[in-house]
Scaffold this motif. Structure first.
Motif, short mmCIF file in Angstrom:
data_model
loop_
_atom_site.label_atom_id
_atom_site.label_comp_id
_atom_site.label_asym_id
_atom_site.label_seq_id
_atom_site.Cartn_x
_atom_site.Cartn_y
_atom_site.Cartn_z
N PRO A 20 7.73 -6.60 -2.26
CA PRO A 20 8.67 -6.62 -3.39
C PRO A 20 8.38 -5.55 -4.43
O PRO A 20 9.31 -4.97 -5.00
CB PRO A 20 8.47 -8.03 -3.98
N TYR A 21 7.09 -5.26 -4.69
CA TYR A 21 6.73 -4.23 -5.67
C TYR A 21 7.18 -2.85 -5.20
O TYR A 21 7.72 -2.05 -5.97
CB TYR A 21 5.21 -4.22 -5.90
N TYR A 41 -7.34 -4.75 -6.05
CA TYR A 41 -7.94 -5.95 -5.50
C TYR A 41 -7.58 -6.23 -4.04
O TYR A 41 -8.02 -7.22 -3.48
CB TYR A 41 -7.55 -7.16 -6.35
N ALA A 42 -6.79 -5.34 -3.43
CA ALA A 42 -6.41 -5.54 -2.03
C ALA A 42 -7.49 -5.02 -1.10
O ALA A 42 -8.21 -4.06 -1.43
CB ALA A 42 -5.09 -4.83 -1.74
N SER A 98 -0.78 -0.85 -9.18
CA SER A 98 -2.15 -0.47 -9.50
C SER A 98 -3.08 -1.68 -9.42
O SER A 98 -4.19 -1.60 -8.88
CB SER A 98 -2.22 0.15 -10.90
N ILE A 99 -2.62 -2.80 -9.95
CA ILE A 99 -3.42 -4.03 -9.89
C ILE A 99 -3.59 -4.49 -8.46
O ILE A 99 -4.68 -4.88 -8.02
CB ILE A 99 -2.76 -5.13 -10.74
N LYS A 107 -1.94 0.79 3.89
CA LYS A 107 -0.54 0.57 4.20
C LYS A 107 0.33 0.78 2.97
O LYS A 107 1.39 1.43 3.03
CB LYS A 107 -0.33 -0.84 4.74
N MET A 108 -0.12 0.25 1.83
CA MET A 108 0.64 0.38 0.59
C MET A 108 0.76 1.85 0.17
O MET A 108 1.84 2.32 -0.20
CB MET A 108 -0.03 -0.42 -0.52
#
Length: 220
Positions: A32-33, A79-80, A74-75, A87-88
């Motif tokens: 969604p982001y 933490y991912a 960024s957040i 991937k992001m």
């Protein structure tokens, strides 16, 4: 009147505060982001006078949304785990290249506001629909797990209200490019609310802990 965009931002901030507090993205996905980031960037371009006249409100609101999505991503990145980060970043890089190509192509290739509005508006319709459809991945997870733990009710409600408000805005001074994705967003927001009420009762309540039985004491 409460602005649903402001409510959505507040809900998003709360969600990211939970990630920061737990220092773990858990089962949250960046879809969604990422979809909203691309959508906001295209709407900012659409709202600029160089593309569409008398739509500066569209540009300013989505400009704010773009900055907020950057903060969200960024957040999430912080933490991912590494596979999700990679991937992001790959998806984000593709989006940035695509946005740059659209801006260059429209400015250099389209000579009138009508042509520019048509090209950028059509892209906004497509990617705006994708933005609203991004929660479908979460909805699929809800149906698979029979739990609404990762689909907050408030976010679904605000998405529904946001769709209604922007659809109304587009109909007052009819703009087909704003009407279509937000009309779709209204329907998808309603679908999320229906799904929430269907599976709310089967969602485990983590706040309730079973007492620990001391088998040693029981045996005495």
């Amino acid at each position: 009147m409460v602005n649903p965009d402001e409510l959505r931002n507040i809900v998003g901030i709360i969600g990211n505060c939970c990630i920061v507090k737990k220092r773990d993205v858990e089962q949250y996905v960046p879809d969604p982001y990422l979809a909203t980031f691309l959508n906001c960037a295209l709407w900012v371009f659409y709202g600029l006078p160089v593309v569409h006249l008398n739509s500066i409100l569209v540009a300013t609101i989505n400009g704010t949304g773009l900055l907020i999505e950057v903060a969200y991503l960024s957040i999430y990145f912080a933490y991912a785990p590494k596979p999700k980060r990679s991937k992001m970043l790959a998806v984000l890089a593709v989006e940035l290249v695509f946005i740059a190509a659209v801006v260059a192509g429209v400015i250099l290739g389209a000579t009138t506001h009508e042509k520019r509005s048509l090209i950028v508006g059509s892209l906004c319709v497509f990617f705006g629909t994708l933005m609203y459809a991004a929660p479908l991945t979460i909805m699929k997870q809800v149906m698979a797990t029979k739990s609404v733990e990762y689909m907050p009710f408030t976010l679904s409600l605000v998405s529904f209200l946001n769709g209604i408000c922007w659809t109304t805005y587009a109909l007052i001074r009819f703009d087909i490019f704003i009407t279509i994705p937000n009309g779709m967003g209204t329907l998808l927001g309603l679908a999320q609310l229906i799904l929430y009420f269907c599976y709310y009762g089967s969602t485990p309540n983590k706040s309730v802990e079973l007492p620990v039985t001391n088998t040693k004491d029981d045996a005495m």
